[in-house]
Structure formats: structure tokens, C-alpha cells
Design a protein around this motif. Structure first.
Motif, short mmCIF file in Angstrom:
data_model
loop_
_atom_site.label_atom_id
_atom_site.label_comp_id
_atom_site.label_asym_id
_atom_site.label_seq_id
_atom_site.Cartn_x
_atom_site.Cartn_y
_atom_site.Cartn_z
N GLY A 91 -2.27 -23.49 -0.04
CA GLY A 91 -1.85 -22.63 1.06
C GLY A 91 -3.05 -22.12 1.82
N SER A 92 -2.85 -21.00 2.50
CA SER A 92 -3.90 -20.41 3.33
C SER A 92 -4.31 -19.06 2.78
CB SER A 92 -3.41 -20.25 4.76
OG SER A 92 -3.11 -21.50 5.33
N VAL A 93 -5.60 -18.78 2.83
CA VAL A 93 -6.12 -17.53 2.29
C VAL A 93 -7.39 -17.16 3.05
CG1 VAL A 93 -7.53 -18.64 0.53
CG2 VAL A 93 -6.65 -16.33 0.12
N GLN A 94 -7.71 -15.90 3.08
CA GLN A 94 -8.96 -15.47 3.70
C GLN A 94 -10.11 -15.65 2.73
OE1 GLN A 94 -8.28 -11.44 5.17
NE2 GLN A 94 -7.93 -12.27 7.22
N ASP A 106 -15.82 -23.31 3.37
CA ASP A 106 -16.22 -24.67 2.99
C ASP A 106 -15.33 -25.28 1.92
OD1 ASP A 106 -19.87 -24.32 3.33
OD2 ASP A 106 -18.27 -24.69 4.79
N ASP A 107 -14.50 -24.47 1.29
CA ASP A 107 -13.56 -24.99 0.28
C ASP A 107 -12.30 -25.58 0.93
OD1 ASP A 107 -14.41 -22.15 -1.72
OD2 ASP A 107 -15.11 -24.21 -1.99
N SER A 118 -9.90 -19.18 5.62
CA SER A 118 -10.37 -18.68 6.92
C SER A 118 -11.44 -17.62 6.71
CB SER A 118 -9.20 -18.13 7.71
OG SER A 118 -8.55 -17.10 6.99
N SER A 119 -12.34 -17.54 7.67
CA SER A 119 -13.44 -16.57 7.56
C SER A 119 -13.06 -15.23 8.15
CB SER A 119 -14.67 -17.12 8.29
OG SER A 119 -14.35 -17.40 9.63
#
Length: 123
Positions: free
Chosen positions: A10-13, A88-89, A122-123
Motif C-alpha cells: 500500500g501507500s505510507v509516508q 527509495d523503498d 511518499s516523502s
């Protein structure tokens, strides 16, 4: 016929955590080498972590100390716990398996692959 079915991702900060799972079907006893690979956009697939049925896990330098690979024989499931995630991951993550007891980060070593799961940091 051995099948590997992935879940998680999924997506994570940046700085967050995710866990990936890879469940084995069609094999009574998992005896060999299990691994996680990833492929960033525009890059080649690279090995991230390996774990033999008996023995110690190995990690690529870029994830050492942040990622942990483990397996649960009772559930026939391989896991990748990812902490302190960095942009970068980001990439598509794949689990892989070979009946060989030797572990390597060589993609060609592995006969069976999961379908892949997207990880976006995300950064």
C-alpha cells in the motif's frame, strides 16, 4: 503445483511501516529458500531479503536494520516487516521460493514467484 499468493503493501509516508505476506499453496512442507525481491520504476528487480528453512536471514545493505523477514510454518506464510520506510523503498515487491536449500539474491535462482504487490512511500 506451488503457488505463492501475496497480500499487504500500500501507500505510507516516509518513516512509516508496512507488512507484506506471501502464502504458499500446493506444498505440504516448505523446505528450501524463501526470498523477497523488489523492482523500482525503471530499475531491475533486486533481492531484498532471503531466509532458508533452516538458517539465518540475509538482507541487502539498504534495508538492513529496517526490514525483517520471517516465516510461519503453521500458516505456510512468509512475511516482510518493513519499518522506517524511505521513498527509495518504493516499488513492486515479490516473494519467491526455490526448493534448493541454498539462498542467493540471484533472481534466476528462484522457480516460484508471487504476483507482486505495490509499496509506495511518499516523502
Amino acid at each position: 503445483q506451488v503457488q505463492l499468493v501475496q497480500s499487504g503493501g500500500g501507500s505510507v509516508q516516509a518513516g512509516g511501516s508496512l507488512e507484506l505476506s506471501c502464502t504458499f499453496f500446493g506444498v505440504t512442507y516448505i523446505n528450501g529458500c524463501m526470498a523477497w525481491f523488489r523492482q523500482a520504476p525503471g530499475a531491475e528487480r533486486e533481492g531484498v531479503a532471503t531466509i532458508p528453512t533452516t538458517g539465518s536471514a540475509s538482507y541487502v545493505d539498504s534495508v538492513e536494520g529496517r526490514f525483517t523477514v520471517s516465516n510461519d510454518d503453521a500458516k505456510s506464510t512468509l512475511y516482510l516487516q518493513m519499518n522506517s520506510l524511505k521513498p527509495d523503498d518504493t516499488g513492486m515487491y515479490y516473494c519467491a521460493f526455490t526448493f534448493s536449500s541454498a539462498c542467493t539474491f540471484r533472481e534466476s535462482w528462484f522457480e516460484y514467484w508471487g504476483q507482486g504487490t505495490q509499496v509506495t512511500v511518499s516523502s
